[in-house]
Design an enzyme around this catalytic site. Structure first.
Site, short mmCIF file in Angstrom:
data_model
loop_
_atom_site.label_atom_id
_atom_site.label_comp_id
_atom_site.label_asym_id
_atom_site.label_seq_id
_atom_site.Cartn_x
_atom_site.Cartn_y
_atom_site.Cartn_z
N ARG A 36 59.31 75.88 31.34
CA ARG A 36 59.27 75.96 32.80
C ARG A 36 58.60 74.81 33.53
O ARG A 36 58.48 74.87 34.76
CB ARG A 36 58.60 77.28 33.23
CG ARG A 36 59.41 78.49 32.84
CD ARG A 36 58.76 79.78 33.24
NE ARG A 36 59.54 80.92 32.76
CZ ARG A 36 59.51 81.38 31.52
NH1 ARG A 36 58.75 80.81 30.62
NH2 ARG A 36 60.26 82.41 31.16
N HIS A 87 55.90 85.59 18.67
CA HIS A 87 57.35 85.39 18.82
C HIS A 87 57.97 84.86 17.53
O HIS A 87 59.06 84.29 17.55
CB HIS A 87 57.65 84.44 19.99
CG HIS A 87 57.42 85.09 21.34
ND1 HIS A 87 57.35 84.38 22.50
CD2 HIS A 87 57.26 86.39 21.69
CE1 HIS A 87 57.15 85.22 23.52
NE2 HIS A 87 57.08 86.44 23.05
N CYS A 104 75.09 87.99 0.01
CA CYS A 104 76.13 88.92 0.48
C CYS A 104 77.12 88.30 1.48
O CYS A 104 78.04 88.97 1.92
CB CYS A 104 75.48 90.16 1.08
SG CYS A 104 74.84 89.90 2.73
N CYS A 128 68.90 87.40 6.30
CA CYS A 128 70.30 87.80 6.47
C CYS A 128 70.38 89.04 7.37
O CYS A 128 69.64 90.00 7.17
CB CYS A 128 70.89 88.09 5.09
SG CYS A 128 72.52 88.85 5.20
N CYS A 144 74.50 83.99 4.09
CA CYS A 144 73.62 84.48 3.03
C CYS A 144 74.28 84.23 1.67
O CYS A 144 75.46 84.52 1.48
CB CYS A 144 73.39 85.95 3.26
SG CYS A 144 72.55 86.80 1.95
N GLN A 176 52.58 82.16 21.41
CA GLN A 176 53.97 82.52 21.72
C GLN A 176 54.88 81.46 21.10
O GLN A 176 56.10 81.60 21.12
CB GLN A 176 54.20 82.50 23.23
CG GLN A 176 53.35 83.49 23.97
CD GLN A 176 53.38 83.23 25.47
OE1 GLN A 176 54.27 83.64 26.16
NE2 GLN A 176 52.38 82.53 25.96
N ASP A 230 56.75 76.87 16.91
CA ASP A 230 56.83 75.51 16.36
C ASP A 230 55.94 75.26 15.15
O ASP A 230 55.95 74.16 14.59
CB ASP A 230 56.50 74.49 17.46
CG ASP A 230 55.12 74.71 18.10
OD1 ASP A 230 54.24 75.29 17.44
OD2 ASP A 230 54.94 74.29 19.26
N ALA A 267 53.95 77.29 25.19
CA ALA A 267 54.69 76.04 24.97
C ALA A 267 53.97 74.80 25.52
O ALA A 267 54.13 73.70 25.00
CB ALA A 267 56.07 76.17 25.60
P1 CNA Z 1 56.46 78.04 29.78
O1 CNA Z 1 56.89 79.18 30.63
O2 CNA Z 1 57.38 76.88 29.66
O3 CNA Z 1 55.07 77.53 30.39
C1 CNA Z 1 54.41 76.39 29.91
C2 CNA Z 1 53.22 76.11 30.80
O4 CNA Z 1 52.46 75.07 30.21
C3 CNA Z 1 53.61 75.65 32.21
O5 CNA Z 1 52.94 76.45 33.17
C4 CNA Z 1 53.11 74.18 32.28
O6 CNA Z 1 52.56 73.85 33.52
C5 CNA Z 1 52.05 74.15 31.21
N1 CNA Z 1 51.91 72.84 30.53
C6 CNA Z 1 52.87 71.97 30.15
N2 CNA Z 1 52.33 70.92 29.50
C7 CNA Z 1 50.99 71.15 29.47
C8 CNA Z 1 49.89 70.43 28.92
N3 CNA Z 1 50.03 69.26 28.30
N4 CNA Z 1 48.64 70.97 29.07
C9 CNA Z 1 48.44 72.15 29.72
N5 CNA Z 1 49.45 72.86 30.26
C10 CNA Z 1 50.71 72.37 30.12
O7 CNA Z 1 56.10 78.51 28.30
P2 CNA Z 1 55.40 79.86 27.83
O8 CNA Z 1 54.83 79.58 26.51
O9 CNA Z 1 54.57 80.46 28.88
O10 CNA Z 1 56.68 80.83 27.66
C11 CNA Z 1 56.81 81.59 26.56
C12 CNA Z 1 58.10 81.27 25.78
C13 CNA Z 1 58.34 79.81 25.63
C14 CNA Z 1 57.96 81.76 24.39
O11 CNA Z 1 59.00 82.67 24.13
C15 CNA Z 1 58.11 80.56 23.46
O12 CNA Z 1 58.71 80.91 22.25
C16 CNA Z 1 58.94 79.62 24.24
N6 CNA Z 1 58.90 78.19 23.86
C17 CNA Z 1 58.16 77.77 22.79
C18 CNA Z 1 58.12 76.44 22.47
C19 CNA Z 1 57.31 76.01 21.27
O13 CNA Z 1 57.24 76.76 20.29
N7 CNA Z 1 56.68 74.84 21.33
C20 CNA Z 1 58.82 75.50 23.26
C21 CNA Z 1 59.58 75.95 24.35
C22 CNA Z 1 59.60 77.31 24.64
#
Ligand code: CNA
Length: 254
Positions: free
Chosen positions: A40, A125, A161, A133, A158, A107, A110, A28
């Site tokens: 996070r 993911h 159905c 459906c 759906c 992961q 988007d 993310a």
């Molecule tokens: P997370 O746990 O929120 O970690 C994100 C990490 O990225 C953190 O450690 C931040 O410090 C770091 N971070 C934030 N901004 C930046 C930046 N500009 N440059 C570098 N590092 C940065 O998210 P994860 O992806 O680890 O967790 C996995 C989950 C989050 C998956 O199930 C996703 O589907 C889910 N998710 C996805 C999205 C999306 O699709 N954009 C958004 C929110 C959550």
């Protein structure tokens, strides 16, 4: 850009050009600069407003589909549907074109790597481009689901159905997607894995770095893999990738 960061990015470029196959694992954090909050990050992550393991779970969809859609659909449509790839997504697509990386495991749901034009993409993911459906498995587009929801059909149903439609994302409590198992296979024997914008706290994806021979990390905050990594850059991915493109260009045009 500080001297230390410049040196680290130059080192990353060399690692990537000299280690093949090289794959990339994103989370993310790579999309926060496109305006999509992560889970996070301190002070900004979605986790501070709601527990995703609760609101984005199979359990909540089955228990109370109306509430599930009320919480998730507007967020998915407004945050993700309208977002555009940023420099990090674009440079990664360019690195694939240049043959420097072999593909991306993400992961994220988007579609920003997809929109940036990455060809070899494992969306472990799932994604929000479509749904299906729960009863008859008939597929639907995300836009159709969202339109139904906006017209007051909650949950969206759906057309074949009358069953409840769900998005093609992996929710908490779902089995992992096939592409996760494909990613596991391709990473076995991978020379370098570049990890970008993930806290590496969501399993089983957080086991994937163990498959690669070397790892490099670009993330704002520390992760549990930092100690064993060949390189750790704690900086925004946008800043790193803008410079990385210049450094890789120098190496491949020599
Ligand atoms: P997370 O746990 O929120 O970690 C994100 C990490 O990225 C953190 O450690 C931040 O410090 C770091 N971070 C934030 N901004 C930046 C930046 N500009 N440059 C570098 N590092 C940065 O998210 P994860 O992806 O680890 O967790 C996995 C989950 C989050 C998956 O199930 C996703 O589907 C889910 N998710 C996805 C999205 C999306 O699709 N954009 C958004 C929110 C959550």
């Amino acid at each position: 850009m500080g001297e230390n960061l410049q040196r680290q990015v130059s080192e990353l470029a060399k690692l990537m050009v000299n280690n093949s196959p090289c794959y990339v694992l994103t989370g993310a954090g790579i999309s926060t600069e496109s305006g999509i909050p992560d889970y996070r990050s301190k002070g900004k992550g979605l986790w501070e407003k709601a527990d995703p393991a609760e609101v984005a779970s199979v359990d909540s969809l089955r228990r109370d589909p109306k509430k599930f859609y009320e919480f998730n659909l507007p967020r998915w449509n407004d945050n993700m549907g309208k977002a555009q790839p940023n420099v990090a997504h674009n440079v990664l697509a360019w690195l694939e074109e240049q043959g420097v990386i072999n593909g991306i495991i993400t992961q994220n749901v988007d579609s920003l790597h997809y929109k940036a034009g990455t060809k070899k993409l494992w969306e472990v993911h799932g994604h929000l481009r479509s749904g299906h459906c729960l009863k008859c498995k008939d597929s639907s587009t995300f836009d159709k689901m969202y339109k139904k929801f906006m017209e007051g059909e909650n949950p969206p149903l759906c057309e074949s159905c009358g069953g409840t439609i769900r998005p093609d994302v992996v929710l908490f409590g779902d089995a992992m997607s096939e592409s996760f198992f494909d990613a596991e296979k391709i990473l076995t024997g991978c020379e370098l894995l570049l990890i970008v914008g993930t806290s590496l706290q969501v399993y089983p994806v957080a086991f994937l770095p163990e498959k690669a021979n070397k790892i490099a990390i670009v993330n704002l905050e520390g992760t549990t893999y930092d100690d064993g990594a060949d390189l750790v850059i704690k900086e925004k991915s946008g800043i790193v990738f803008e410079e990385l493109q210049r450094e890789v260009e120098k190496l491949i045009n020599r």
